[in-house]
Design a protein around this motif. Structure first.
Motif, PDB file in Angstrom:
ATOM      1  N   LEU A  89      47.787   8.152  26.769  1.00 45.69           N
ATOM      2  CA  LEU A  89      47.904   7.994  25.252  1.00 45.69           C
ATOM      3  C   LEU A  89      48.980   8.275  24.494  1.00 45.69           C
ATOM      4  CD1 LEU A  89      45.564   7.578  22.965  1.00 45.69           C
ATOM      5  CD2 LEU A  89      45.208   9.976  23.131  1.00 45.69           C
ATOM      6  N   LEU A  90      49.863   9.073  25.436  1.00 41.87           N
ATOM      7  CA  LEU A  90      51.259   9.704  24.935  1.00 41.87           C
ATOM      8  C   LEU A  90      52.017   8.514  24.961  1.00 41.87           C
ATOM      9  CD1 LEU A  90      53.456  11.695  23.857  1.00 41.87           C
ATOM     10  CD2 LEU A  90      53.641  12.129  26.425  1.00 41.87           C
ATOM     11  N   PHE A  91      51.908   7.553  25.908  1.00 38.56           N
ATOM     12  CA  PHE A  91      52.618   6.559  26.107  1.00 38.56           C
ATOM     13  C   PHE A  91      52.248   5.410  25.148  1.00 38.56           C
ATOM     14  CE2 PHE A  91      53.964   8.382  30.210  1.00 38.56           C
ATOM     15  CZ  PHE A  91      55.347   8.299  29.995  1.00 38.56           C
ATOM     16  N   TYR A  92      50.937   5.276  24.872  1.00 37.74           N
ATOM     17  CA  TYR A  92      50.650   4.297  23.860  1.00 37.74           C
ATOM     18  C   TYR A  92      51.189   4.672  22.517  1.00 37.74           C
ATOM     19  CZ  TYR A  92      46.906   3.033  27.321  1.00 37.74           C
ATOM     20  OH  TYR A  92      46.387   2.819  28.440  1.00 37.74           O
ATOM     21  N   ILE A  93      51.064   5.874  22.225  1.00 38.52           N
ATOM     22  CA  ILE A  93      51.961   6.458  20.972  1.00 38.52           C
ATOM     23  C   ILE A  93      53.375   6.003  20.737  1.00 38.52           C
ATOM     24  CG2 ILE A  93      52.488   8.489  19.666  1.00 38.52           C
ATOM     25  CD1 ILE A  93      49.688   9.563  20.466  1.00 38.52           C
ATOM     26  N   LEU A  94      53.903   6.287  21.985  1.00 33.41           N
ATOM     27  CA  LEU A  94      55.382   5.897  21.880  1.00 33.41           C
ATOM     28  C   LEU A  94      55.747   4.467  21.748  1.00 33.41           C
ATOM     29  CD1 LEU A  94      56.646   8.358  24.638  1.00 33.41           C
ATOM     30  CD2 LEU A  94      56.927   8.394  22.271  1.00 33.41           C
ATOM     31  N   THR A  95      54.924   3.453  22.337  1.00 33.21           N
ATOM     32  CA  THR A  95      54.839   2.282  22.364  1.00 33.21           C
ATOM     33  C   THR A  95      54.779   1.696  20.828  1.00 33.21           C
ATOM     34  OG1 THR A  95      54.147   1.951  24.546  1.00 33.21           O
ATOM     35  CG2 THR A  95      54.084  -0.067  23.203  1.00 33.21           C
ATOM     36  N   LEU A 141      48.367   5.307  15.191  1.00 34.44           N
ATOM     37  CA  LEU A 141      49.431   6.369  15.500  1.00 34.44           C
ATOM     38  C   LEU A 141      48.778   7.344  15.123  1.00 34.44           C
ATOM     39  CD1 LEU A 141      53.064   5.441  14.851  1.00 34.44           C
ATOM     40  CD2 LEU A 141      52.193   6.076  16.882  1.00 34.44           C
ATOM     41  N   LEU A 142      48.253   7.539  13.751  1.00 35.88           N
ATOM     42  CA  LEU A 142      47.580   8.657  13.382  1.00 35.88           C
ATOM     43  C   LEU A 142      46.391   8.997  14.019  1.00 35.88           C
ATOM     44  CD1 LEU A 142      47.458  10.695  11.094  1.00 35.88           C
ATOM     45  CD2 LEU A 142      45.947   9.157   9.754  1.00 35.88           C
ATOM     46  N   SER A 143      45.453   8.222  14.391  1.00 34.20           N
ATOM     47  CA  SER A 143      44.199   8.599  15.221  1.00 34.20           C
ATOM     48  C   SER A 143      44.556   8.926  16.610  1.00 34.20           C
ATOM     49  CB  SER A 143      43.248   7.339  15.138  1.00 34.20           C
ATOM     50  OG  SER A 143      43.963   6.104  15.592  1.00 34.20           O
ATOM     51  N   ALA A 144      45.542   8.317  17.128  1.00 36.19           N
ATOM     52  CA  ALA A 144      45.765   8.550  18.548  1.00 36.19           C
ATOM     53  C   ALA A 144      46.561  10.091  18.733  1.00 36.19           C
ATOM     54  CB  ALA A 144      46.747   7.709  19.338  1.00 36.19           C
ATOM     55  N   ALA A 145      47.310  10.230  17.560  1.00 32.26           N
ATOM     56  CA  ALA A 145      48.037  11.679  17.709  1.00 32.26           C
ATOM     57  C   ALA A 145      46.923  12.484  17.427  1.00 32.26           C
ATOM     58  CB  ALA A 145      49.175  11.831  16.605  1.00 32.26           C
ATOM     59  N   VAL A 146      46.031  12.390  16.603  1.00 31.63           N
ATOM     60  CA  VAL A 146      44.594  13.206  16.502  1.00 31.63           C
ATOM     61  C   VAL A 146      43.948  13.432  17.850  1.00 31.63           C
ATOM     62  CG1 VAL A 146      42.653  13.857  15.299  1.00 31.63           C
ATOM     63  CG2 VAL A 146      44.543  13.115  13.901  1.00 31.63           C
ATOM     64  N   ILE A 147      43.712  12.531  18.473  1.00 34.09           N
ATOM     65  CA  ILE A 147      42.872  12.614  19.750  1.00 34.09           C
ATOM     66  C   ILE A 147      43.657  13.369  20.859  1.00 34.09           C
ATOM     67  CG2 ILE A 147      42.145  11.128  21.612  1.00 34.09           C
ATOM     68  CD1 ILE A 147      41.432   9.059  19.597  1.00 34.09           C
ATOM     69  N   LEU A 148      44.949  12.958  20.780  1.00 33.37           N
ATOM     70  CA  LEU A 148      45.842  13.778  21.772  1.00 33.37           C
ATOM     71  C   LEU A 148      45.964  15.098  21.501  1.00 33.37           C
ATOM     72  CD1 LEU A 148      47.701  13.402  24.202  1.00 33.37           C
ATOM     73  CD2 LEU A 148      49.493  12.909  22.548  1.00 33.37           C
ATOM     74  N   THR A 149      46.085  15.595  20.278  1.00 31.13           N
ATOM     75  CA  THR A 149      46.050  17.014  19.612  1.00 31.13           C
ATOM     76  C   THR A 149      44.968  17.728  20.333  1.00 31.13           C
ATOM     77  OG1 THR A 149      47.591  16.652  17.710  1.00 31.13           O
ATOM     78  CG2 THR A 149      46.415  18.454  17.862  1.00 31.13           C
ATOM     79  N   ILE A 150      43.820  17.200  19.884  1.00 32.65           N
ATOM     80  CA  ILE A 150      42.315  17.554  20.275  1.00 32.65           C
ATOM     81  C   ILE A 150      42.395  17.877  21.728  1.00 32.65           C
ATOM     82  CG2 ILE A 150      39.952  17.076  20.562  1.00 32.65           C
ATOM     83  CD1 ILE A 150      40.237  15.735  17.508  1.00 32.65           C
ATOM     84  N   LEU A 151      42.821  16.891  22.537  1.00 31.57           N
ATOM     85  CA  LEU A 151      42.886  16.931  24.124  1.00 31.57           C
ATOM     86  C   LEU A 151      43.756  18.036  24.394  1.00 31.57           C
ATOM     87  CD1 LEU A 151      43.114  13.196  25.338  1.00 31.57           C
ATOM     88  CD2 LEU A 151      41.191  14.819  25.833  1.00 31.57           C
ATOM     89  N   PHE A 152      44.736  18.364  23.993  1.00 23.35           N
ATOM     90  CA  PHE A 152      45.694  19.588  24.249  1.00 23.35           C
ATOM     91  C   PHE A 152      45.067  20.917  23.875  1.00 23.35           C
ATOM     92  CE2 PHE A 152      49.358  16.641  24.791  1.00 23.35           C
ATOM     93  CZ  PHE A 152      49.910  17.172  26.018  1.00 23.35           C
ATOM     94  N   VAL A 153      44.245  20.873  22.772  1.00 22.23           N
ATOM     95  CA  VAL A 153      43.433  22.308  22.198  1.00 22.23           C
ATOM     96  C   VAL A 153      42.336  22.241  23.192  1.00 22.23           C
ATOM     97  CG1 VAL A 153      42.481  23.438  20.341  1.00 22.23           C
ATOM     98  CG2 VAL A 153      44.733  22.003  20.058  1.00 22.23           C
ATOM     99  N   TYR A 154      41.550  21.342  23.194  1.00 26.25           N
ATOM    100  CA  TYR A 154      40.122  21.541  23.929  1.00 26.25           C
ATOM    101  C   TYR A 154      40.037  21.256  25.394  1.00 26.25           C
ATOM    102  CZ  TYR A 154      38.731  22.495  19.312  1.00 26.25           C
ATOM    103  OH  TYR A 154      38.547  23.012  17.894  1.00 26.25           O
TER     104      TYR A 154
END
Length: 148
Positions: free
Chosen positions: A63-69, A100-113
């Motif tokens: 997901l991080l690499f998708y965001i960077l792409t 970008l926005l939705s992937a960043a939200v999902i990635l943040t949720i993954l890092f938190v939970y």
């Protein structure tokens, strides 16, 4: 990567069918190893497999690499506004920005939970950085030796 000297040279060679046969065999053996290796959780008494665990680990890294792409699409359009674009980003800039926005939200949720799987995935990706530089250094050494 192999053609650029950043992986085993044999992986770049094409066979008589014009496909990288050795590379496909390497990938198949590695995938088979990852699927066949079993894991055991003593607290639950349950068996699993390494592939399942690795899949959990790399979801956040992917997901991080998708965001960077997608961020790269915005950057390139800013740096090279007149470049030829044979492929279009549908709905640009709204759809990529929403992604970008939705992937960043999902990635943040993954890092938190889900830190137990998210951080190991990030570590797995970071382990690849010195491996990349080791292959790159070996490739540069061979190239320098060939020029003399």
């Amino acid at each position: 990567m192999a053609r650029d000297g950043l992986f085993f040279r044999r992986a770049a060679q094409l066979n008589s069918a014009h496909v990288p046969g050795a590379s496909l065999v390497m990938q198949g053996l590695w995938a088979g190893f990852l699927v066949l290796v079993r894991t055991y959780n003593p607290s639950t008494g349950a068996f699993g497999n390494l592939f399942s665990n690795l899949l959990d680990y790399v979801v956040s890294a992917a997901l991080l690499f998708y965001i960077l792409t997608i961020a790269g699409v915005f950057r390139l359009r800013h740096l090279r506004p007149n470049a030829e674009r044979p492929y279009r980003a549908w709905g640009y800039p709204v759809v990529p920005a929403l992604y970008l926005l939705s992937a960043a939200v999902i990635l943040t949720i993954l890092f938190v939970y889900r830190p137990a799987t998210t951080f190991p995935g990030l570590i797995i990706v970071l382990i690849g950085v010195p491996v990349y530089f080791a292959f790159r250094r070996a490739s540069n050494t061979k190239t320098a030796a060939q020029t003399f």
